[in-house]
Design a protein around this motif. Structure first.
Motif, PDB file in Angstrom:
ATOM      1  N   ALA A  74       1.094  -1.095  -0.133  1.00  0.00           N
ATOM      2  CA  ALA A  74       0.034  -0.011  -0.421  1.00  0.00           C
ATOM      3  C   ALA A  74       0.941   1.298  -0.148  1.00  0.00           C
ATOM      4  O   ALA A  74       0.716   2.403   0.063  1.00  0.00           O
ATOM      5  CB  ALA A  74      -1.106  -0.011   1.807  1.00  0.00           C
ATOM      6  N   ALA A  75       2.593   1.178   0.243  1.00  0.00           N
ATOM      7  CA  ALA A  75       3.128   1.951   0.074  1.00  0.00           C
ATOM      8  C   ALA A  75       3.301   2.853  -1.183  1.00  0.00           C
ATOM      9  O   ALA A  75       3.112   2.206  -2.236  1.00  0.00           O
ATOM     10  CB  ALA A  75       4.460   1.926   0.941  1.00  0.00           C
ATOM     11  N   PRO A  76       4.275   4.010  -1.006  1.00  0.00           N
ATOM     12  CA  PRO A  76       4.571   4.560  -2.546  1.00  0.00           C
ATOM     13  C   PRO A  76       5.560   4.171  -3.302  1.00  0.00           C
ATOM     14  O   PRO A  76       6.861   4.999  -2.396  1.00  0.00           O
ATOM     15  CB  PRO A  76       4.063   6.377  -2.266  1.00  0.00           C
ATOM     16  N   LEU A  77       5.657   3.301  -3.541  1.00  0.00           N
ATOM     17  CA  LEU A  77       7.055   2.270  -4.371  1.00  0.00           C
ATOM     18  C   LEU A  77       6.875   3.144  -5.818  1.00  0.00           C
ATOM     19  O   LEU A  77       6.547   2.666  -6.865  1.00  0.00           O
ATOM     20  CB  LEU A  77       6.941   1.426  -4.188  1.00  0.00           C
ATOM     21  N   VAL A 117       5.263  -4.781 -10.641  1.00  0.00           N
ATOM     22  CA  VAL A 117       6.122  -3.215 -10.765  1.00  0.00           C
ATOM     23  C   VAL A 117       6.193  -2.881 -12.241  1.00  0.00           C
ATOM     24  O   VAL A 117       5.923  -4.307 -13.096  1.00  0.00           O
ATOM     25  CB  VAL A 117       7.334  -3.962  -9.835  1.00  0.00           C
ATOM     26  N   LEU A 118       5.457  -1.616 -12.631  1.00  0.00           N
ATOM     27  CA  LEU A 118       5.495  -2.036 -13.827  1.00  0.00           C
ATOM     28  C   LEU A 118       7.058  -0.585 -14.033  1.00  0.00           C
ATOM     29  O   LEU A 118       7.441   0.309 -13.747  1.00  0.00           O
ATOM     30  CB  LEU A 118       4.833  -0.135 -14.035  1.00  0.00           C
ATOM     31  N   PRO A 119       7.800  -2.040 -15.160  1.00  0.00           N
ATOM     32  CA  PRO A 119       9.191  -1.236 -15.656  1.00  0.00           C
ATOM     33  C   PRO A 119       9.527  -0.505 -16.673  1.00  0.00           C
ATOM     34  O   PRO A 119       8.950  -1.286 -17.382  1.00  0.00           O
ATOM     35  CB  PRO A 119      10.257  -2.868 -15.167  1.00  0.00           C
ATOM     36  N   GLY A 142      -2.516   1.506 -12.434  1.00  0.00           N
ATOM     37  CA  GLY A 142      -1.995   0.485 -11.167  1.00  0.00           C
ATOM     38  C   GLY A 142      -0.948  -0.115 -10.833  1.00  0.00           C
ATOM     39  O   GLY A 142      -0.434  -1.207 -11.801  1.00  0.00           O
ATOM     40  N   GLY A 143       0.247  -0.436 -10.305  1.00  0.00           N
ATOM     41  CA  GLY A 143       1.235  -0.808  -9.260  1.00  0.00           C
ATOM     42  C   GLY A 143       2.447  -0.436  -9.362  1.00  0.00           C
ATOM     43  O   GLY A 143       2.256   1.351  -9.426  1.00  0.00           O
TER      44      GLY A 143
END
Length: 626
Positions: free
Chosen positions: A141-144, A420-422, A461-462
């Protein structure tokens, strides 16, 4: 090594194997020296050789202990900094090439191949505030937001030589923090013999590469980033290893770490060897290594490389080039078991750290817990999103209506995994061009498309990942032999991209709607994904509180679109939180004067709507005024 150590090592459950195997300075009685231990079950003899005995295997033979093939000895008078290797005679008595220590904490700089006595030296960490905050953070839920970089080519000294870990930290910590990233991700820092492998062919898994300093220097690097509010993720490579003579290949004269049959033991694409995941001691070696980085270096996350190559026995192989599993299938059951155990152990020992899988197929449940049938990773790279997005944005504006489904396809599966969107290093090398170079059109259109790309990254999202140089629109492909083109920041359009990345990161952190629902089904919904004629997309991002949302509109054409109506959930005044067409970012300042008010005109299933001016090749981020 005591009986318990030998028992745990033999069954592959010694989680701190690095405290027993390898070279460790210690005092026995009143005598200071170094103890050595190594696994070589099929060797006839094993000796320690080094600069302290003229590399003569007769001087310091080792003793076999326990039933599983471990050898140990203690050599008085040795001190950290001395070079060593192991001399082994194979099962037929043949002398093998001298072998580096698989558990060495420090290695000689290439082209040297010796291990260096070092030990687990104490370090006075100053990152207590970071580690305490980490314990309270829920990563999903964190802003990664991750800044991926290669230490050898991020920046260099004026004479072109590598900067040290401490020099890099002094520049990188304030830079990445100012840009608003939450983490940095390092291409593998484990010791590797070949620079152009970028670290993806490591041989010294327990040693930070000596190219930039020693282990304590790398600890200082991590410490400095933590103190600047930045987490550190390491690329970790358990999928394969190179066959250099001083490494793990045929370590004791037999195929010890790798499979003997090349249909199981060799990567066809990379010319490297594949670990034998079904062997308990090999599992122990790899899992204790993962824990080593989390324990000794306070690493926050491990991104596991090339997971797809581990999962499939027929990966990059033609029929007849692979051996089916016991059920006749193509799944590597031993690798699956290894990955599940890896994640179970990592999360049990370090519940506030996380793992990420680079997995490029549709394998189900990569980021699902193991007790629910998954592999147990915390996150998975969404390679499909990356390829579809870059393919779509690489099209000219006239062609985009015909490829509309490419950009919307990710919505069909976006909640299947924790993604994760790379926008990673793999997309800016080997003739693919830089991200800027992949954008179509005139220079101003390329910049505008790049701004759209980054807005789409932060809207979707991601979790977010961007490779170095992308933050200021590096024009040329990444070259691992030279530093980034930092002088581009003196040009206004490149500085505009730089400022946009900073503001997107700030927006991402400040608004829970942009990160809390990344791994939830309701965190990302379309307002309208069907306007292919105009190449417009509109969507909603929601926080855990469904009343906290942000509406985002994308115009993927170079035509401004006045009078474009979108439905929104609630009435009132909406603020334009970010407009990628702002002149501050190099745009043309087309927009809505910063705010607009809803009208009671139903649209897109909502009773209220906004009448917008959509800037050309731009995105708008909108949310209700407080």
């Amino acid at each position: 090594m005591g009986d318990l150590d030998l028992h745990l090592l033999g069954e592959g459950t010694h989680l701190r194997a690095y405290e027993k195997l390898g070279a460790h300075p210690r005092t026995v009685g009143d005598v200071a020296g170094v103890s050595f231990a190594v696994w070589a079950p099929n060797a006839r003899t094993v000796s320690v050789v080094g600069d302290f005995n003229g590399w003569d295997g007769r001087a310091h033979p080792m003793t076999r202990v326990g039933p599983n093939g471990f050898w140990e000895t203690f050599v008085p008078g040795l001190v950290p900094g001395q070079l060593y290797k192991f001399e082994l005679h194979g099962p037929r008595g043949n002398l093998l090439p001298l072998k580096a220590d698989p558990y060495a904490f420090r290695c000689e700089r290439a082209p040297g191949t010796a291990s260096i006595i070092h030990g687990l030296q104490p370090y006075a960490w100053q990152d207590q505030a970071w580690m305490e905050a980490r314990r309270k953070t829920r990563a999903h839920a964190a802003p990664l937001s991750i800044y991926e970089l290669h230490l050898g080519s991020w920046r260099r000294r004026p004479d072109g030589t590598f900067m040290s870990y401490r020099e890099l930290a002094a520049d990188l910590a304030p830079y990445a923090s100012w840009l608003g990233f939450t983490h940095v991700q390092l291409l593998p820092v484990m010791e590797h013999p070949y620079d152009p492998s970028w670290g993806y062919q490591p041989l010294g898994l327990f040693a930070p590469t000596s190219r930039f300093g020693g282990p304590e220097d790398f600890k200082a690097f991590v410490d400095a980033l933590h103190q600047a509010g930045l987490g550190v993720i390491l690329d970790w490579v358990p999928a394969h290893f190179p066959e250099d003579a001083h490494g793990l290949a045929a370590f004791d004269g037999t195929h010890l770490y790798e499979h003997a049959d090349p249909r199981q033991g060799r990567h066809m694409d990379w010319g490297t060897l594949i670990y034998n995941y079904g062997r308990t001691e090999v599992q122990n070696y790899l899992i204790s290594n993962a824990l080593f980085w989390l324990d000794q270096f306070h690493i926050d996350g491990l991104r596991v490389d090339a997971v797809a190559s581990m999962l499939y026995l027929d990966y990059s192989r033609e029929p007849g080039q692979w051996i089916p599993n016991r059920d006749g299938g193509r799944e590597n059951l031993e690798a699956v078991a290894f990955l599940r155990r890896l994640n179970e152990v990592v999360y049990a020992q370090f519940p506030d750290a996380f793992t990420v899988a680079e997995e490029s197929t549709a394998w189900s449940g990569v980021s699902r817990p193991t007790d629910q049938g998954g592999l147990g990773f915390g996150f998975k790279w969404d390679m499909g999103w990356m390829h579809d997005t870059l393919r779509y944005l690489g099209e000219g504006m006239m062609a985009r209506p015909h490829h509309h489904d490419t950009i919307t396809f990710s919505m069909l599966y976006h909640d299947a995994e924790n993604y994760v969107l790379p926008l990673s290093h793999d997309e800016v090398v080997h003739g693919k061009r830089s991200l800027y170079g992949r954008m179509p059109g005139e220079p101003w259109e390329r910049m505008a498309n790049l701004r759209l790309l980054y807005a789409w990254l932060f809207a979707h999202g991601g979790k977010k990942l961007l490779f170095m140089g992308g933050e200021f629109a590096q024009k040329r492909e990444w070259n691992q032999d030279t530093a980034l083109d930092w002088e581009l920041l003196n040009q206004p359009d490149h500085k505009g991209i730089h400022d946009l990345l900073r503001d997107l990161n700030r927006l991402h952190r400040a608004h829970p709607a942009l990160h809390e629902g990344d791994c939830q089904t309701g965190g990302f919904t379309w307002i309208d994904c069907g306007d292919r004629f105009n190449s417009v997309l509109t969507l909603l991002r929601r926080a855990a509180d469904p009343g906290d949302f942000m509406a985002i509109a994308f115009n993927f054409t170079a035509l401004p679109r006045p009078g474009y109506r979108i439905g929104v959930p609630t009435p009132g005044t909406y603020l334009e939180r970010l407009n990628t067409d702002s002149a501050h970012y190099g745009g043309r300042n087309t927009g809505n004067a910063g705010r607009m008010t809803t009208e009671p005109i139903p649209a897109h299933g909502h009773p209220q709507s906004l009448n917008l001016t959509l800037p050309p090749l731009a995105a708008l981020f909108l949310s209700p005024a407080p």
